[in-house]
Motif scaffolding. Structure first.
Motif, PDB file in Angstrom:
ATOM      1  N   GLU A 108       0.941  -1.219  -0.076  1.00 27.02           N
ATOM      2  CA  GLU A 108       0.069  -0.062   0.058  1.00 27.02           C
ATOM      3  C   GLU A 108       0.865   1.257  -0.055  1.00 27.02           C
ATOM      4  OE1 GLU A 108      -3.212   0.203   2.715  1.00 27.02           O
ATOM      5  OE2 GLU A 108      -4.233  -1.670   1.725  1.00 27.02           O
ATOM      6  N   ILE A 109       0.469   2.083  -0.889  1.00 25.25           N
ATOM      7  CA  ILE A 109       1.313   3.360  -0.958  1.00 25.25           C
ATOM      8  C   ILE A 109       0.450   4.418  -0.548  1.00 25.25           C
ATOM      9  CG2 ILE A 109       2.583   4.676  -2.867  1.00 25.25           C
ATOM     10  CD1 ILE A 109       3.564   1.838  -2.771  1.00 25.25           C
ATOM     11  N   PRO A 110       1.311   5.185   0.343  1.00 27.27           N
ATOM     12  CA  PRO A 110       0.488   6.409   0.893  1.00 27.27           C
ATOM     13  C   PRO A 110       0.598   7.274   0.058  1.00 27.27           C
ATOM     14  CG  PRO A 110       2.922   6.520   1.707  1.00 27.27           C
ATOM     15  CD  PRO A 110       2.811   5.156   1.035  1.00 27.27           C
ATOM     16  N   THR A 111      -0.498   8.377   0.250  1.00 31.44           N
ATOM     17  CA  THR A 111      -0.819   9.496  -0.834  1.00 31.44           C
ATOM     18  C   THR A 111       0.336  10.344  -1.290  1.00 31.44           C
ATOM     19  OG1 THR A 111      -1.610  10.710   1.189  1.00 31.44           O
ATOM     20  CG2 THR A 111      -3.054   9.480  -0.224  1.00 31.44           C
ATOM     21  N   PRO A 112       1.382  10.729  -0.320  1.00 37.36           N
ATOM     22  CA  PRO A 112       2.240  11.461  -0.931  1.00 37.36           C
ATOM     23  C   PRO A 112       3.474  10.901  -1.864  1.00 37.36           C
ATOM     24  CG  PRO A 112       2.817  10.973   1.451  1.00 37.36           C
ATOM     25  CD  PRO A 112       1.426  10.550   0.973  1.00 37.36           C
ATOM     26  N   ARG A 118       2.441   8.423  -4.029  1.00 34.79           N
ATOM     27  CA  ARG A 118       1.685   7.936  -5.483  1.00 34.79           C
ATOM     28  C   ARG A 118       2.238   8.254  -6.698  1.00 34.79           C
ATOM     29  NH1 ARG A 118      -4.096   7.333  -2.753  1.00 34.79           N
ATOM     30  NH2 ARG A 118      -3.359   5.935  -0.769  1.00 34.79           N
ATOM     31  N   SER A 122      -2.437   3.342  -5.748  1.00 31.90           N
ATOM     32  CA  SER A 122      -2.451   3.363  -4.332  1.00 31.90           C
ATOM     33  C   SER A 122      -2.010   2.015  -3.954  1.00 31.90           C
ATOM     34  CB  SER A 122      -3.831   3.529  -3.674  1.00 31.90           C
ATOM     35  OG  SER A 122      -4.877   2.544  -4.421  1.00 31.90           O
ATOM     36  N   ASN A 156       7.656   4.351   8.346  1.00 28.34           N
ATOM     37  CA  ASN A 156       7.261   2.921   9.055  1.00 28.34           C
ATOM     38  C   ASN A 156       6.754   1.904   7.751  1.00 28.34           C
ATOM     39  OD1 ASN A 156       7.300   3.973  11.538  1.00 28.34           O
ATOM     40  ND2 ASN A 156       6.049   5.519  10.850  1.00 28.34           N
ATOM     41  N   TYR A 161       4.919  -1.561   7.634  1.00 28.46           N
ATOM     42  CA  TYR A 161       3.885  -2.524   8.497  1.00 28.46           C
ATOM     43  C   TYR A 161       3.358  -3.706   7.624  1.00 28.46           C
ATOM     44  CZ  TYR A 161       3.261  -0.149  12.706  1.00 28.46           C
ATOM     45  OH  TYR A 161       3.432   0.491  14.035  1.00 28.46           O
ATOM     46  N   ASN A 185       0.961  -6.254   7.408  1.00 26.54           N
ATOM     47  CA  ASN A 185      -0.201  -6.240   7.770  1.00 26.54           C
ATOM     48  C   ASN A 185      -0.533  -5.596   9.068  1.00 26.54           C
ATOM     49  OD1 ASN A 185      -1.069  -8.473   6.220  1.00 26.54           O
ATOM     50  ND2 ASN A 185      -0.084  -9.870   7.170  1.00 26.54           N
ATOM     51  N   SER A 221       2.266  -1.974   4.196  1.00 28.81           N
ATOM     52  CA  SER A 221       2.005  -0.836   4.229  1.00 28.81           C
ATOM     53  C   SER A 221       3.231   0.327   4.590  1.00 28.81           C
ATOM     54  CB  SER A 221       0.976  -0.356   5.278  1.00 28.81           C
ATOM     55  OG  SER A 221      -0.238  -1.211   4.998  1.00 28.81           O
ATOM     56  N   ILE A 222       3.369   1.255   3.608  1.00 28.75           N
ATOM     57  CA  ILE A 222       4.264   2.319   3.898  1.00 28.75           C
ATOM     58  C   ILE A 222       3.751   3.394   4.553  1.00 28.75           C
ATOM     59  CG2 ILE A 222       6.015   3.744   2.662  1.00 28.75           C
ATOM     60  CD1 ILE A 222       6.252   1.447   0.524  1.00 28.75           C
ATOM     61  N   ILE A 223       4.145   3.743   5.652  1.00 29.11           N
ATOM     62  CA  ILE A 223       3.260   4.684   6.280  1.00 29.11           C
ATOM     63  C   ILE A 223       4.381   5.927   7.019  1.00 29.11           C
ATOM     64  CG2 ILE A 223       2.028   5.281   8.646  1.00 29.11           C
ATOM     65  CD1 ILE A 223       0.263   4.388   6.530  1.00 29.11           C
ATOM     66  N   PRO A 224       4.617   6.979   6.503  1.00 23.34           N
ATOM     67  CA  PRO A 224       5.310   8.153   6.945  1.00 23.34           C
ATOM     68  C   PRO A 224       4.751   8.381   8.312  1.00 23.34           C
ATOM     69  CG  PRO A 224       4.724   8.560   4.570  1.00 23.34           C
ATOM     70  CD  PRO A 224       3.882   7.618   5.138  1.00 23.34           C
TER      71      PRO A 224
END
Lengths: 162, 101
Positions: free
Chosen positions: B4-8, B10, B17, B56, B58, B60, B82-85
């Motif tokens: 999953e790609i975070p919005t900034p 993409r 996404s 970060n 994650y 799952n 998930s890639i989460i800034p």
């Protein structure tokens, strides 16, 4: 950025409820474009917990696992993370050096509400622009509140009257 | 598996996404992503190859940093990475009315 009166009120109330601590949350919506300019169209404000219990009066942090879940929830609804909000208890609704240093979601709106002695005052939004960490910048952003009872009043005036 | 790609970020995945990759480990999954979208790399890693401190990963619902095998953790086709800034900040505002940028 654009949001409904209901969402606008909700994020401001969140700041009042957590006073004297900072509140924080995530804005779900859509990235849209109007007249050649991008508009972050907010559909919902999702409350998040502030993990900075050591200094909650002037710091906030949203746990990444909470972000993952919110992002997942948004996707199920066809919504993206388009911004974040937090409060500044007894401080102006201006971004701080900490806000800037910790801002990494380029293209997203960062909404800040000043909460003075427990009452929400000014709410401002700043768009994080740029392409990388090296050239990012906060840009003042107009908040368009839709569905206002009296569209002739600025949000801040309405808050004061309320 | 799905990343999953975070919005900034993409803009570096042709506005996708989520990206599907074939991988056996987290490292392989990230490598596959970067092979397909090389511009993504500098936003994920420092010039000396370390995962940026505010990024970060994650697997799952688990922070990859705290998995026993870390980035070498095995992944399944049904898993989501998930890639989460990070999101943080607060208080000590600059003087009201000061330039914002």
């Amino acid at each position: 950025m654009r949001l409904s009166q209901q969402v606008y009120d909700a994020l401001r109330e969140h700041g009042e409820q957590t006073y004297p601590h900072e509140c924080c949350g995530v804005l779900l919506g859509r990235f849209t474009s109007e007249d050649g300019r991008s508009v972050n169209d907010v559909e919902d404000a999702i409350r998040a917990g502030n993990t900075r219990t050591d200094s909650a009066h002037n710091r906030y942090n949203i746990a990444p696992h909470e972000l993952v879940k919110i992002q997942r929830t948004g996707r199920e609804q066809g919504l993206d993370i388009v911004g974040f909000y937090h409060s500044h208890p007894d401080h102006p609704a201006q971004w701080s050096p900490t806000d800037f240093a910790e801002a990494h979601w380029i293209g997203c709106s960062y909404v800040i509400t000043a909460v003075e002695k427990g009452a929400a005052r000014q709410t401002n939004s700043f768009l994080l622009t740029g392409a990388t960490e090296d050239d990012k910048a906060f840009q003042n952003e107009t908040i368009e509140v839709t569905g206002q009872l009296d569209p002739g009043l600025e949000p801040e005036l309405k808050a004061d009257i309320a | 598996m799905t990343i999953e790609i975070p919005t900034p970020l993409r803009v570096y995945t042709a506005n996708q996404s989520a990206v599907a990759v074939d991988a056996n480990t987290v490292t392989e999954a990230v490598s596959a992503l970067l092979a397909r979208y090389p511009e993504f790399k500098k936003h994920l890693y420092t010039p000396d190859g370390k995962l940026r401190s505010f990024v970060n990963l994650y697997l799952n619902d688990e922070d990859v940093r705290y998995l026993p095998q870390g980035e070498e953790s095995a992944v399944q086709p049904s898993d989501t990475l998930s890639i989460i800034p990070s999101i943080a900040g607060g208080g000590l505002a600059v003087q009201a009315g000061a330039p914002s940028a």
